[in-house]
Design a protein around this motif. Structure first.
Motif, short mmCIF file in Angstrom:
data_model
loop_
_atom_site.label_atom_id
_atom_site.label_comp_id
_atom_site.label_asym_id
_atom_site.label_seq_id
_atom_site.Cartn_x
_atom_site.Cartn_y
_atom_site.Cartn_z
N GLU A 145 54.75 -40.83 45.50
CA GLU A 145 53.57 -39.96 45.49
C GLU A 145 52.51 -40.75 44.73
N LYS A 146 51.33 -40.95 45.31
CA LYS A 146 50.34 -41.78 44.65
C LYS A 146 49.01 -41.07 44.50
N SER A 147 48.24 -41.54 43.53
CA SER A 147 46.91 -40.97 43.29
C SER A 147 45.87 -42.07 43.45
N ASP A 148 44.78 -41.73 44.10
CA ASP A 148 43.71 -42.68 44.33
C ASP A 148 42.57 -42.45 43.34
N ASN A 149 41.55 -43.27 43.46
CA ASN A 149 40.33 -43.14 42.65
C ASN A 149 40.57 -43.28 41.16
N LYS A 189 51.74 -44.17 40.54
CA LYS A 189 52.67 -43.66 41.55
C LYS A 189 53.88 -43.02 40.88
N LYS A 219 54.88 -33.69 42.62
CA LYS A 219 53.45 -33.42 42.49
C LYS A 219 53.05 -32.96 41.09
N GLN A 259 53.15 -35.86 38.66
CA GLN A 259 52.06 -36.79 38.96
C GLN A 259 50.75 -36.30 38.35
N GLU A 260 50.45 -35.04 38.55
CA GLU A 260 49.19 -34.48 38.04
C GLU A 260 49.14 -34.50 36.52
N ILE A 273 48.82 -38.04 34.77
CA ILE A 273 47.47 -38.60 34.78
C ILE A 273 46.61 -37.93 33.71
#
Length: 950
Positions: free
Chosen positions: A280-284, A290, A304, A307-308, A311
């Motif tokens: 699961e990856k995050s952009d910007n 990941k 998810k 991941q949130e 960050i």
């Protein structure tokens, strides 16, 4: 964390790896890695030297001499295993590779000392910076030093650079240490859907099991890693992938993954995984972020939440520490098999699945809190521990204590509504004070000479290091003010980035910030009393005279140590909103007006429990505080309501006050609905349960508990009956307490509800039990049921695909009252196909907590100790917790004799990392024997008196 030498496995490795793979692997390395050896043929080392107490002419201790310093490693590893098996697959867990270490000689020497363990070194070569070979003889020492020694024919010269090259072979086991193999099923299937992955756990001393290296935290270097693996797998390491390509080796196609060089870092922070996992990856983001897990978990969005929150926490720490995240990427991965909760490898954090995967409607509030707490802890390490690292393991508390302390800030940022900071005292301070009140405790900072062997290092991964370390840092932050503390941290991290430090270096940077505001506080003078001395003080206050004194608090004996602490104390008095502060630097007694209370006024010390100490009062002040609890308990801060209970029970155990006074602090609870006081009371009354649940005291005690919990159970009953939970975070925990206490103390409404809900699940195959309540409902239903309920729960455990659900069921299965079922369950803990190795110790401890299973678990551990200590003692899976768990209830002379015989049967030196735990178990048992003899009658009469009218 480290594992002993296993002869049978070593022979197996020699036979399988040497005979089958040696020739082809050496040729492979020469071709694929393009190693320039034609001009200077490597030398083949002799066979291992036999085990001796120490090699001839070694360093004076088990530390590397420090005359050679690594600067860079080039490491190539090839793993041969298949992630999937077919009828024709020939599975192998061998790996091989080569390592080139570029090092500088600081002092002229004719010897090279590095580390290597359980590796077959097939070739080696030493060259100088001009490429000229320095001939020598290599010896591998098969003792606790794990030394690889090269005796050279000519000396290495000071201030010159050299290169040491090796090729090697090894094997991955399921020991959860070094580079190991993990097995899992896909979509909860059977053995036909087994999948395999390789993962690593280097901390503290297992990088040497993967390649020869300078395996000490201060020996930081840059690592250039290349992994050769099967084409259908993904390789991860600390840095980003630089390039990858397909190559042919022995008529097979392989994928080669070459990573960018790392930052300068310690060997214990290296990490590798090879798997079929999905991300699961995050952009910007400025960096790549990941979260990796089994494909089915990622597809179901179980990654998810982590991941949130990761960050959010990472960005918060960047601001908190004043330094951007130092790397270009951060991967985190959920592993089916992992010895610790998680590991902070720089750029590739590894977790147990329960510490990373969250499913709405299945995972509980406590599962969610655990996930965020572990993430906050490991991400904090990316700065405090990875960027700046302790020089040696004796200062491990600086890494772990700080990460524990700061993780509460991280969690509070990610989930502000939880009020997590209030739970610090429950989770960290109160539990570790129990351990730290034993004479067998240890200081936060040990001398370097006292921490030498891998076992010595492993012993330090305990609650003193993590929780006491965090508690004293919290106290220091409060004393200096959070602003000064934060500025000092920023300065410290900037000064020692990519380097190593000692705890005194932190004190000096905090002092610099204090000096800017003209403070008279001397940080090192205050803190050396908390880091260099074991234990903590009890502060005794006489509110009539204003006298205050401090003593070393020990549960079962008078202290023989002449300890004095510098103690920051905050006090409040009834009728006043002003807090008064003091620093007590003398033993005392000293007399101060601030400790006096007039008339019926009460005084409360250690407001909000920011200090790491206990407080005792004169009888009159205790009486006034108890009256306040009875009349209007909300006038006392909620954290201090819990503190009064915890201090009173422990003071009674140490004979500072009467046991009846401690028990009296629980009487007001019939009107209390807050979690912290209830949890403090239950943790302390749990000691009474352990001491008396096999005696006549237990009946009246259960009756008292039923009376006290009745209002609380009714308070939450509307939620429970509708399978809902209250909104507040701690209220949700107290609902669980209400059900657990009510059911276990035979409140019929509760027992009937639990059995009814479980039976509905059995009949309908649809589980409507709220995730928060599952553990306690499952446990009480299985305790009330029989074989049918247990077998159903076991089947649900085997079929569960969510790790947190498996954990709830694994715990609940220990609650049965059927002896034969518990014996069968114990046997399952030695079968990794039923209970994973990482869960075996906690499962045995669950069974030991059950009064029916306690003696069964103890007998089991004694009879299986040799096997358990060999097979289950590796990695960070310290067996000390097993010794602690199965002996917690010991309170008879016969049980003490059994403990001593257990030690005698296996020899005092054979317990490794469990040595201190065994000593603490004997000390605790002696204290329990004495306490029961002195208090049993008094306690029996008190409970009878309090339940006479029921």
């Amino acid at each position: 964390m480290s594992k002993g030498v296993y002869v049978s496995k070593a022979l197996a490795v020699s036979i399988i790896v040497v005979t089958v793979l040696a020739v082809s692997s050496i040729i492979t390395m020469l071709v694929v890695y393009n190693i320039q050896i034609e001009k200077n043929p490597p030398q083949r080392p002799p066979t291992n030297s036999p085990t001796t107490p120490f090699p001839t002419g070694p360093p004076p201790n088990l530390r590397l001499p420090g005359d050679l310093v690594p600067e860079k490693y080039n490491v190539y590893l090839q793993t041969y295993f298949y992630t999937r098996l077919s009828n024709v697959t020939n599975q192998t867990f061998a790996f091989n590779g080569n390592a080139t270490v570029y090092f500088k000689c600081l002092k002229t020497t004719k010897k090279i000392f590095m580390h290597s363990k359980d590796l077959n070194i097939t070739l080696f070569r030493v060259t100088d910076e001009n490429g000229d070979v320095v001939a020598g003889r290599l010896t591998l020492w098969d003792d606790e030093s794990n030394f690889l020694e090269v005796e050279l024919e000519s000396a290495l010269k000071a201030n010159k650079n050299y290169i040491f090259f090796t090729t090697f072979e090894g094997e991955m086991f399921d020991d959860l240490a070094g580079l190991y193999i993990s097995k899992y099923t896909e979509n909860g299937g059977n053995y036909l859907t087994f999948r395999y992955l390789a993962a690593s756990q280097m901390q503290p001393t297992d990088a040497r099991k993967v390649f020869p290296c300078f395996d000490e935290p201060a020996m930081k270097a840059i690592f250039d890693i290349t992994i050769i693996h099967r084409r259908d797998t993904t390789a991860l390491s600390n840095a980003k992938t630089k390039e990858s390509w397909v190559t042919t080796i022995d008529d097979e196609q392989w994928l080669v993954t070459h990573f960018y060089p790392t930052r300068k870092m310690s060997t214990y922070l290296l990490a590798f995984t090879v798997s079929e996992f999905k991300e699961e990856k995050s952009d910007n983001l400025v960096y790549t972020f990941k979260t990796w897990a089994r494909p089915e978990a990622v597809d179901a969005n179980h990654t998810k939440y982590a991941q949130e929150k990761s960050i959010e926490i990472l960005m918060f720490y960047e601001e908190e520490f004043g330094i951007p995240y130092p790397l270009s990427k951060l991967d985190q991965i959920a592993l089916p098999d992992f010895s610790a909760g998680a590991m902070e490898n720089w750029g590739l954090i590894t977790y147990r699945e329960t510490a990373l995967l969250y499913e709405e409607g299945v995972s509980s509030t406590s599962n969610k809190e655990w996930i965020v707490t572990v993430i906050a802890h490991e991400v904090a390490h990316q700065w405090f521990g990875n960027l700046v690292t302790m020089k040696w393991w004796n200062d491990l508390w600086l890494n772990e204590g700080f990460a524990t302390y700061i993780s509460y800030k991280g969690v509070n940022k990610a989930e502000a509504s939880w009020g997590i900071n209030d739970l610090f005292v429950l989770h960290e301070t109160q539990p570790v004070m129990q351990v730290d009140s034993l004479a067998s405790s240890h200081p936060l900072s040990s001398g370097e000479k006292d921490v030498q062997t891998p076992s010595d290092i492993t012993e330090l991964f305990d609650s003193i290091t993590y929780s006491k370390g965090a508690a004293v840092l919290r106290m220091l932050s409060d004393y200096l003010t959070e602003t000064v503390f934060q500025k000092g941290l920023k300065s410290y991290l900037k000064a020692y980035e990519y380097s190593n430090a000692e705890y005194k270096d932190l004190w000096s940077h905090l002092q610099m910030e204090l000096d800017k505001v003209n403070s008279e506080i001397r940080v090192e003078e205050v803190m050396k009393t908390w880091t260099q001395q074991m234990g903590y003080p009890v502060i005794t206050i006489n509110t009539t005279s204003g006298e205050v004194l401090q003593q070393h608090f020990l549960l079962n004996q008078t202290s023989h140590y002449n300890f004095t602490w510098q103690v920051p104390i905050k006090v409040m008095k009834s009728g006043s909103s002003t807090l008064e502060a003091d620093l007590l630097t003398r033993k005392g007694p000293v007399q101060k007006v601030m400790y006096q209370a007039s008339g019926n006024q009460w005084l409360l010390a250690n407001v909000n429990c920011t200090g790491y100490f206990r407080v005792n009062y004169n009888p009159q002040n205790w009486e006034r505080l108890l009256k306040q609890l009875e009349s209007n308990h909300k006038n006392i801060p909620v954290i201090n309501r819990g503190q009064l209970i915890d201090d009173a029970f422990n003071l009674a155990r140490a004979k500072y006050i009467n046991t009846t006074l401690a028990l009296n602090t629980t009487k007001y609870l019939r009107n209390e609905t807050e979690y912290i006081p209830w949890e403090s009371a239950l943790e302390n009354l749990d000691y009474f349960i352990l001491m008396f649940d096999r005696s006549e005291v237990y009946g009246p005690m259960k009756a008292y508990m039923r009376k006290q919990v009745y209002n609380l159970y009714k308070y939450f009953e509307p939620y429970t009956m509708n399978m809902t939970v209250p909104q507040g975070h701690t209220e949700q925990y107290n609902q669980i307490n209400a059900i657990s206490v009510a059911c276990s103390n035979d409140l019929e409404d509760c027992k009937e509800t639990a059995s009814k809900l479980f039976r509905e699940w059995m009949n309908n195959a649809s589980n409507k039990i709220h995730p928060n309540l599952k553990s306690t409902i499952y446990c009480n239903a299985i305790a009330a049921g029989g074989e049918e309920e247990w077998d159903f729960a076991w089947q649900m455990y085997m079929n569960a695909t969510i790790a947190s659900e498996k954990d709830k069921l694994r715990y609940a299965l220990s609650c049965t009252e059927n002896v034969w079922i518990l014996n069968r369950y114990l046997s399952y803990t030695l079968d990794p196909s039923k209970i994973r190795k990482m869960d075996s110790v906690s499962t045995i401890n669950y069974i030991a907590r059950n009064v029916v299973g306690q003696s069964l678990a103890w007998d089991f551990v004694r009879s299986q100790w040799s096997y358990i200590s060999q097979e289950y003692g590796g990695g960070i899976m310290s067996l000390g917790s097993l010794i602690d768990g199965v002996t917690e209830r010991f309170s008879t002379v016969f049980e003490l004799q059994q403990l001593r015989q257990f030690q005698k049967d296996h020899g005092e030196g054979s317990f490794g990392s469990a040595t201190r735990a065994l000593q603490q178990a004997m000390e605790r048992t002696e204290a329990n024997i004495k306490w029961v003899q002195e208090n049993k009658q008094t306690v029996l009469e008190w409970f009878r008196r309090e339940t006479t009218n029921l």
